[in-house]
Motif scaffolding. Structure first.
Motif, mmCIF file in Angstrom:
data_model
loop_
_atom_site.group_PDB
_atom_site.id
_atom_site.type_symbol
_atom_site.label_atom_id
_atom_site.label_comp_id
_atom_site.label_asym_id
_atom_site.label_seq_id
_atom_site.Cartn_x
_atom_site.Cartn_y
_atom_site.Cartn_z
ATOM 1 N N SER A 88 0.817 -1.217 0.000
ATOM 2 C CA SER A 88 0.000 0.000 0.000
ATOM 3 C C SER A 88 0.847 1.262 0.000
ATOM 4 O O SER A 88 0.364 2.339 -0.353
ATOM 5 C CB SER A 88 -0.945 0.004 1.213
ATOM 6 O OG SER A 88 -0.240 0.272 2.421
ATOM 7 N N PHE A 89 2.118 1.167 0.393
ATOM 8 C CA PHE A 89 3.031 2.316 0.329
ATOM 9 C C PHE A 89 3.563 2.522 -1.080
ATOM 10 O O PHE A 89 4.198 3.524 -1.368
ATOM 11 C CB PHE A 89 4.215 2.102 1.274
ATOM 12 C CG PHE A 89 3.939 2.441 2.711
ATOM 13 C CD1 PHE A 89 3.957 3.757 3.152
ATOM 14 C CD2 PHE A 89 3.661 1.446 3.625
ATOM 15 C CE1 PHE A 89 3.718 4.072 4.480
ATOM 16 C CE2 PHE A 89 3.417 1.747 4.952
ATOM 17 C CZ PHE A 89 3.441 3.066 5.381
ATOM 18 N N GLY A 90 3.366 1.535 -1.936
ATOM 19 C CA GLY A 90 3.891 1.608 -3.287
ATOM 20 C C GLY A 90 5.134 0.784 -3.511
ATOM 21 O O GLY A 90 5.661 0.723 -4.629
ATOM 22 N N ALA A 91 5.649 0.122 -2.452
ATOM 23 C CA ALA A 91 6.836 -0.718 -2.593
ATOM 24 C C ALA A 91 6.517 -1.927 -3.465
ATOM 25 O O ALA A 91 5.482 -2.570 -3.295
ATOM 26 C CB ALA A 91 7.322 -1.178 -1.226
ATOM 27 N N LYS A 92 7.423 -2.240 -4.368
ATOM 28 C CA LYS A 92 7.278 -3.423 -5.216
ATOM 29 C C LYS A 92 8.398 -4.429 -4.970
ATOM 30 O O LYS A 92 8.538 -5.395 -5.707
ATOM 31 C CB LYS A 92 7.277 -3.011 -6.698
ATOM 32 C CG LYS A 92 6.053 -2.196 -7.105
ATOM 33 C CD LYS A 92 4.777 -3.010 -7.001
ATOM 34 C CE LYS A 92 3.578 -2.237 -7.504
ATOM 35 N NZ LYS A 92 2.326 -3.029 -7.384
ATOM 36 N N PHE A 93 9.192 -4.166 -3.932
ATOM 37 C CA PHE A 93 10.258 -5.088 -3.532
ATOM 38 C C PHE A 93 10.022 -5.466 -2.082
ATOM 39 O O PHE A 93 10.086 -4.617 -1.192
ATOM 40 C CB PHE A 93 11.632 -4.434 -3.717
ATOM 41 C CG PHE A 93 12.776 -5.253 -3.181
ATOM 42 C CD1 PHE A 93 12.934 -6.590 -3.534
ATOM 43 C CD2 PHE A 93 13.710 -4.686 -2.331
ATOM 44 C CE1 PHE A 93 13.983 -7.342 -3.038
ATOM 45 C CE2 PHE A 93 14.766 -5.425 -1.832
ATOM 46 C CZ PHE A 93 14.908 -6.756 -2.187
ATOM 47 N N ILE A 94 9.719 -6.753 -1.836
ATOM 48 C CA ILE A 94 9.357 -7.223 -0.500
ATOM 49 C C ILE A 94 10.369 -8.266 -0.030
ATOM 50 O O ILE A 94 10.673 -9.221 -0.758
ATOM 51 C CB ILE A 94 7.950 -7.877 -0.493
ATOM 52 C CG1 ILE A 94 6.921 -6.962 -1.165
ATOM 53 C CG2 ILE A 94 7.544 -8.222 0.939
ATOM 54 C CD1 ILE A 94 6.660 -5.681 -0.445
ATOM 55 N N ILE A 95 10.902 -8.068 1.164
ATOM 56 C CA ILE A 95 11.797 -9.051 1.789
ATOM 57 C C ILE A 95 10.967 -9.900 2.754
ATOM 58 O O ILE A 95 10.286 -9.357 3.631
ATOM 59 C CB ILE A 95 12.938 -8.358 2.543
ATOM 60 C CG1 ILE A 95 13.750 -7.472 1.589
ATOM 61 C CG2 ILE A 95 13.841 -9.387 3.216
ATOM 62 C CD1 ILE A 95 14.766 -6.586 2.288
ATOM 63 N N LEU A 96 11.013 -11.207 2.589
ATOM 64 C CA LEU A 96 10.316 -12.138 3.481
ATOM 65 C C LEU A 96 11.360 -12.883 4.299
ATOM 66 O O LEU A 96 12.134 -13.685 3.759
ATOM 67 C CB LEU A 96 9.458 -13.117 2.673
ATOM 68 C CG LEU A 96 8.339 -12.507 1.820
ATOM 69 C CD1 LEU A 96 7.601 -13.605 1.064
ATOM 70 C CD2 LEU A 96 7.368 -11.718 2.692
ATOM 71 N N ASP A 97 11.393 -12.618 5.597
ATOM 72 C CA ASP A 97 12.405 -13.194 6.491
ATOM 73 C C ASP A 97 11.794 -14.372 7.242
ATOM 74 O O ASP A 97 10.995 -14.191 8.159
ATOM 75 C CB ASP A 97 12.889 -12.119 7.463
ATOM 76 C CG ASP A 97 14.006 -12.613 8.368
ATOM 77 O OD1 ASP A 97 14.528 -13.716 8.134
ATOM 78 O OD2 ASP A 97 14.359 -11.896 9.322
ATOM 79 N N GLU A 98 12.150 -15.594 6.859
ATOM 80 C CA GLU A 98 11.635 -16.825 7.474
ATOM 81 C C GLU A 98 10.101 -16.813 7.542
ATOM 82 O O GLU A 98 9.515 -17.023 8.610
ATOM 83 C CB GLU A 98 12.211 -17.010 8.879
ATOM 84 C CG GLU A 98 13.704 -17.222 8.909
ATOM 85 C CD GLU A 98 14.140 -18.561 8.341
ATOM 86 O OE1 GLU A 98 13.282 -19.451 8.176
ATOM 87 O OE2 GLU A 98 15.333 -18.713 8.047
ATOM 88 N N PRO A 99 9.421 -16.580 6.430
ATOM 89 C CA PRO A 99 7.963 -16.431 6.496
ATOM 90 C C PRO A 99 7.211 -17.716 6.823
ATOM 91 O O PRO A 99 6.063 -17.660 7.239
ATOM 92 C CB PRO A 99 7.605 -15.939 5.086
ATOM 93 C CG PRO A 99 8.663 -16.513 4.206
ATOM 94 C CD PRO A 99 9.921 -16.460 5.040
ATOM 95 N N THR A 100 7.847 -18.877 6.632
ATOM 96 C CA THR A 100 7.137 -20.144 6.840
ATOM 97 C C THR A 100 7.482 -20.812 8.158
ATOM 98 O O THR A 100 7.009 -21.920 8.433
ATOM 99 C CB THR A 100 7.455 -21.127 5.698
ATOM 100 O OG1 THR A 100 8.842 -21.491 5.752
ATOM 101 C CG2 THR A 100 7.161 -20.513 4.344
ATOM 102 N N ALA A 101 8.306 -20.153 8.995
ATOM 103 C CA ALA A 101 8.815 -20.815 10.201
ATOM 104 C C ALA A 101 7.699 -21.279 11.134
ATOM 105 O O ALA A 101 7.841 -22.287 11.824
ATOM 106 C CB ALA A 101 9.766 -19.884 10.953
ATOM 107 N N GLN A 102 6.568 -20.556 11.159
ATOM 108 C CA GLN A 102 5.479 -20.909 12.079
ATOM 109 C C GLN A 102 4.196 -21.287 11.333
ATOM 110 O O GLN A 102 3.110 -21.244 11.903
ATOM 111 C CB GLN A 102 5.208 -19.755 13.041
ATOM 112 C CG GLN A 102 6.392 -19.421 13.940
ATOM 113 C CD GLN A 102 6.078 -18.292 14.904
ATOM 114 O OE1 GLN A 102 5.073 -18.311 15.604
ATOM 115 N NE2 GLN A 102 6.948 -17.294 14.947
#
Length: 498
Positions: free
Chosen positions: A156-170
């Protein structure tokens, strides 16, 4: 065009070299994996890519333009966002308030229009396919929903580059697949991801390119299709690492240490009977809705059962009391190390010796020398990478923090060791260290209960129970195959029996 390029990045913290002339280039519209052992420099790089730290040398560009000044937070939000393993969602605020935190005045006026804010939040969630009520408190969201809300907030801020840090750990299996489907659809719409995970199979499933860091250096960048899993592990560790082999242990004893009878907790589970013998390692697997985590929390006193009993070494534990469980001979690693595992601001020695503080001195005092001696032994046994026992546990990498939590669980030489997701968010070598510690505890005579969906956690177990919708749906002796265990976890298979 490259979404982001970091060139010749070096960063030091005192005498510690956190990054040594590393580089990474993430192409527009790809999902790029960043992997490496805990302490390899991944988190430091993320802090540079998100504007939280400035490199000592090197350059960062977004789509060919230099990174904004660190003070220009609004500009950074339009370039990049990070969804961390530890959620940044504020639980006491609604979903809508979290989406627009610090920008509630949508029109810049002096008065906030809450109805307009809720409508805008609903539009944002709908645009990115997030099926969450914007009016509910964030505390009611699942881990999966919190992550999706954070991704929607970033976009929603307009960012098109997203970093996912261990998104599946839980997340459990179905939730992981839903996350991956959302990532694929967003990538098709032009969103670029940097994906950080210790679950190497996920790299091959969702990523197109992988970069490996080791000991603060760049080791390799390669198309995922050009690397085997063994080659990836070797790049991460500098050596071939094998998991799953069970070290030689004494035969399981006949004495029952843990005895659970007709245990029930609301909608989570009911009618659970279980015994674990001295020296035995028993695994419990199941989806997020299976009740496995809640069962573990009842055993260690984090929750109070509605019915049934829990006994350790023949003595019933007081329901819903962690102190009673600890006094009764239970050591445990909780599911969420950040929330329940350690106290940031205190040292490794202080955190690791909490359960035995009363044994480290006389007349209510604690001998710092004795405490540090115990901590030093634990640091050595668990291969904790640290400057010493006095280091703040918050300054450690995630894998080393998890080792401190394990050290705390083992410090009292418990009769029963309950481990919930013991290797979540740790690298291959740290996982090996932690599982070796489990094996040593069992060899010393502890009964061990491992509650996890991570198959590598379950392979050393003497047997594995699978829970499904609050009941035990199957039991497998050592030697099970991945397919047969996973099929019962997902509710589409049958137990092989004993």
């Amino acid at each position: 065009m490259n979404a982001v390029e970091a060139s010749n990045i070096t960063k030091r913290f005192g005498q510690t070299v956190a990054l040594n002339d590393v580089h990474i280039t993430v192409a527009d519209g790809e999902t790029h994996a960043l992997v490496g052992r805990n302490g390899a420099g991944k988190s430091t790089l993320v802090s540079m890519l998100t504007g939280l730290n400035r490199p000592d040398s090197g350059e960062i560009t977004f789509r060919g333009e230099p990174a904004p000044a660190l003070s220009d937070r609004q500009a950074w939000r339009t370039k990049v966002a990070c969804v961390y393993q530890k959620s940044t969602i504020i639980p006491t605020l609604t979903v809508a308030e979290n989406l627009f935190i610090n920008r509630q005045n949508l029109d810049g006026g002096a008065v906030i229009s809450w109805s307009r804010l809720r409508r805008k939040a609903s539009d944002v969630l709908g645009e990115y396919g997030v099926d969450v009520d914007p009016n509910v408190e964030a505390a009611t969201l699942t881990v999966e929903q919190r992550q999706l809300v954070e991704i929607a907030r970033a976009l929603s801020f307009g960012a098109k580059f997203i970093i996912l840090d261990e998104p599946t750990a839980q997340l459990d299996g179905p939730a992981i697949e839903r996350l991956f489907e959302r990532m694929r659809s967003l990538r098709a719409a032009g969103v670029t991801f940097l994906f950080i995970s210790h679950h190497l199979q996920e790299i091959f499933e969702i990523c197109q390119t992988v970069t490996v860091f080791r000991d603060a250096r760049h080791i390799v960048t390669s198309p995922v299709a050009d690397l085997s899993k063994d080659q990836l592990v070797e790049a991460m560790t500098g050596e071939a690492v094998g998991l799953g082999a069970v070290a030689s242990r004494p035969a399981v004893g006949s004495e029952s240490v843990l005895d659970i009878r007709d245990l029930a907790l609301g909608k989570h589970f009911s009618g659970i009977d279980l015994s674990v013998r001295r020296g035995e390692v028993v695994g419990i697997a199941g989806s997020a809705s299976s009740g496995k985590v809640e069962l573990g929390e009842v055993i260690v006193g984090l929750r109070k059962a509605d019915a049934g009993t829990v006994a350790v070494s023949g003595k019933s534990l007081k329901p819903g009391s962690v102190p009673a469980a600890l006094a009764g001979g239970v050591g445990f690693v909780p599911e969420d190390r950040h929330k329940e595992g350690f106290v940031p601001g205190l040292s490794i020695a202080e955190n690791a010796t909490f359960p035995i503080a009363g044994r480290l001195g006389r007349f209510g005092s604690i001998s710092g020398r004795r405490r540090d001696q115990v901590a030093a032994r634990m640091i050595d046994e668990l291969a904790i990478k640290t400057s010493g026992p006095d280091q703040d546990v918050a300054d450690l990498s995630g894998g080393n923090q998890q080792k401190v939590v394990m050290a705390r669980a083992l410090s009292s030489e418990p009769d029963l060791l309950v481990l919930m997701d013991p290797t979540a968010g740790v690298d291959v070598k740290s996982k090996e260290n932690l599982l070796d510690a489990v094996d040593r505890a069992a060899a010393a005579g502890a009964a061990v209960l491992v509650i996890s969906d991570e198959l590598d956690d379950l392979r050393p177990c003497d047997r594995v129970l699978v829970m499904f919708h609050g009941s035990v749906a199957g039991e497998f002796p050592a030697g099970w195959t991945d397919n047969e265990l996973v099929s019962v976890i997902e509710g589409i298979g049958e137990s092989s029996g004993e």
